[in-house]
Write a protein that holds these residues in place. Structure first.
Motif, PDB file in Angstrom:
ATOM      1  N   GLN A   1      19.301  22.661   4.231  1.00 52.05           N
ATOM      2  CA  GLN A   1      18.205  21.619   4.036  1.00 52.05           C
ATOM      3  C   GLN A   1      17.831  20.649   5.249  1.00 52.05           C
ATOM      4  OE1 GLN A   1      19.612  20.130   0.056  1.00 52.05           O
ATOM      5  NE2 GLN A   1      18.059  21.547  -1.054  1.00 52.05           N
ATOM      6  N   ASP A   2      18.986  20.257   5.730  1.00 55.44           N
ATOM      7  CA  ASP A   2      18.795  19.366   6.789  1.00 55.44           C
ATOM      8  C   ASP A   2      18.436  20.188   7.961  1.00 55.44           C
ATOM      9  OD1 ASP A   2      20.131  17.351   5.440  1.00 55.44           O
ATOM     10  OD2 ASP A   2      22.117  17.468   6.353  1.00 55.44           O
ATOM     11  N   LEU A   3      18.816  21.386   8.163  1.00 52.83           N
ATOM     12  CA  LEU A   3      18.335  22.171   9.177  1.00 52.83           C
ATOM     13  C   LEU A   3      16.524  22.631   8.981  1.00 52.83           C
ATOM     14  CD1 LEU A   3      18.263  24.138  11.759  1.00 52.83           C
ATOM     15  CD2 LEU A   3      18.896  25.775  10.183  1.00 52.83           C
ATOM     16  N   PHE A   4      16.395  22.670   7.844  1.00 53.53           N
ATOM     17  CA  PHE A   4      14.688  22.968   7.598  1.00 53.53           C
ATOM     18  C   PHE A   4      14.123  21.508   7.802  1.00 53.53           C
ATOM     19  CE2 PHE A   4      15.735  26.329   4.169  1.00 53.53           C
ATOM     20  CZ  PHE A   4      16.099  27.195   5.026  1.00 53.53           C
ATOM     21  N   ARG A   5      14.542  20.219   7.290  1.00 56.81           N
ATOM     22  CA  ARG A   5      14.116  19.233   7.709  1.00 56.81           C
ATOM     23  C   ARG A   5      14.024  19.010   9.237  1.00 56.81           C
ATOM     24  NH1 ARG A   5      16.127  17.507   2.737  1.00 56.81           N
ATOM     25  NH2 ARG A   5      18.387  16.898   3.829  1.00 56.81           N
ATOM     26  N   GLN A   6      14.896  19.156  10.153  1.00 49.58           N
ATOM     27  CA  GLN A   6      15.038  19.196  11.240  1.00 49.58           C
ATOM     28  C   GLN A   6      13.798  19.923  12.037  1.00 49.58           C
ATOM     29  OE1 GLN A   6      18.898  19.459  13.228  1.00 49.58           O
ATOM     30  NE2 GLN A   6      18.142  19.204  15.148  1.00 49.58           N
TER      31      GLN A   6
ATOM     32  N   ILE B   1      19.232  24.843  18.060  1.00 51.24           N
ATOM     33  CA  ILE B   1      20.072  23.616  17.142  1.00 51.24           C
ATOM     34  C   ILE B   1      21.472  24.066  16.797  1.00 51.24           C
ATOM     35  CG2 ILE B   1      19.541  22.403  14.950  1.00 51.24           C
ATOM     36  CD1 ILE B   1      17.000  22.913  15.288  1.00 51.24           C
ATOM     37  N   ASN B   2      22.266  23.237  17.189  1.00 52.62           N
ATOM     38  CA  ASN B   2      23.854  23.609  16.823  1.00 52.62           C
ATOM     39  C   ASN B   2      24.063  24.988  17.265  1.00 52.62           C
ATOM     40  OD1 ASN B   2      24.075  21.009  15.699  1.00 52.62           O
ATOM     41  ND2 ASN B   2      23.181  22.056  13.538  1.00 52.62           N
ATOM     42  N   GLY B   3      23.797  25.406  18.629  1.00 49.79           N
ATOM     43  CA  GLY B   3      24.020  26.575  18.834  1.00 49.79           C
ATOM     44  C   GLY B   3      23.338  27.835  18.315  1.00 49.79           C
ATOM     45  N   MET B   4      22.243  27.686  17.533  1.00 53.61           N
ATOM     46  CA  MET B   4      21.494  28.714  16.903  1.00 53.61           C
ATOM     47  C   MET B   4      19.990  28.629  17.604  1.00 53.61           C
ATOM     48  SD  MET B   4      22.437  28.569  12.832  1.00 53.61           S
ATOM     49  CE  MET B   4      21.842  26.867  12.566  1.00 53.61           C
ATOM     50  N   ILE B   5      19.682  29.696  17.863  1.00 55.29           N
ATOM     51  CA  ILE B   5      18.043  29.928  18.273  1.00 55.29           C
ATOM     52  C   ILE B   5      17.199  29.702  17.026  1.00 55.29           C
ATOM     53  CG2 ILE B   5      16.408  31.145  19.449  1.00 55.29           C
ATOM     54  CD1 ILE B   5      18.327  32.157  21.323  1.00 55.29           C
ATOM     55  N   CYS B   6      16.253  28.931  16.988  1.00 50.16           N
ATOM     56  CA  CYS B   6      15.612  28.481  15.608  1.00 50.16           C
ATOM     57  C   CYS B   6      14.240  28.669  16.212  1.00 50.16           C
ATOM     58  CB  CYS B   6      15.638  27.261  15.254  1.00 50.16           C
ATOM     59  SG  CYS B   6      17.711  27.028  14.492  1.00 50.16           S
TER      60      CYS B   6
END
Length: 130
Positions: free
Chosen positions: A31-36, A118-123
């Protein structure tokens, strides 16, 4: 050659909750990632997970790069009584360039609206062109 499913079932399943934490914690992190990514309040549609994993690895991990794949090795040390037991497993992952994915999304009529690490992940976030 090991499959991804076999690797997770045989190598990581027994330590998954220790590595990931509680289901509630994993939900909150997503959920935090989706908000970001600012996708927590937009209309829902299709989401595609390219199977890149959850963003964590086991105690030790190393990668062996090949032309089109990367072999992911997980090394787990478990204490069994007075001894430490090492188990090693690997599985192949497809190497896909970020720019190639963006190009494919655009060719499919989508507009990439976010492309970040984000945190080492390509988003990547894409939406239908209006």
């Amino acid at each position: 050659m090991n499959t991804t499913k076999n690797h997770y079932d045989q190598q990581l399943a027994s330590v998954y909750s220790w590595m990931a934490g509680t289901p509630e914690g994993a939900i909150k992190r997503n959920q935090d990632l989706f908000r970001q990514l600012r996708i927590d309040s937009i209309a829902r549609g299709l989401a595609i997970d390219l199977g890149a994993g959850s963003g964590f690895q086991s105690m030790t991990c190393f990668l062996e790069y090949h032309e089109n794949t990367v072999e992911v090795y997980d090394l787990l040390h478990r204490k069994d009584g007075e001894q430490w037991v090492l188990s090693v497993s690997s599985y192949p992952k497809l190497r896909v360039a970020r720019i190639w994915v963006c190009d494919q999304l655009q060719k499919a009529g989508l507009q990439v609206i976010q492309n970040e690490m984000i945190n080492g992940m390509i988003c990547l976030v894409a939406q239908k062109r209006s």
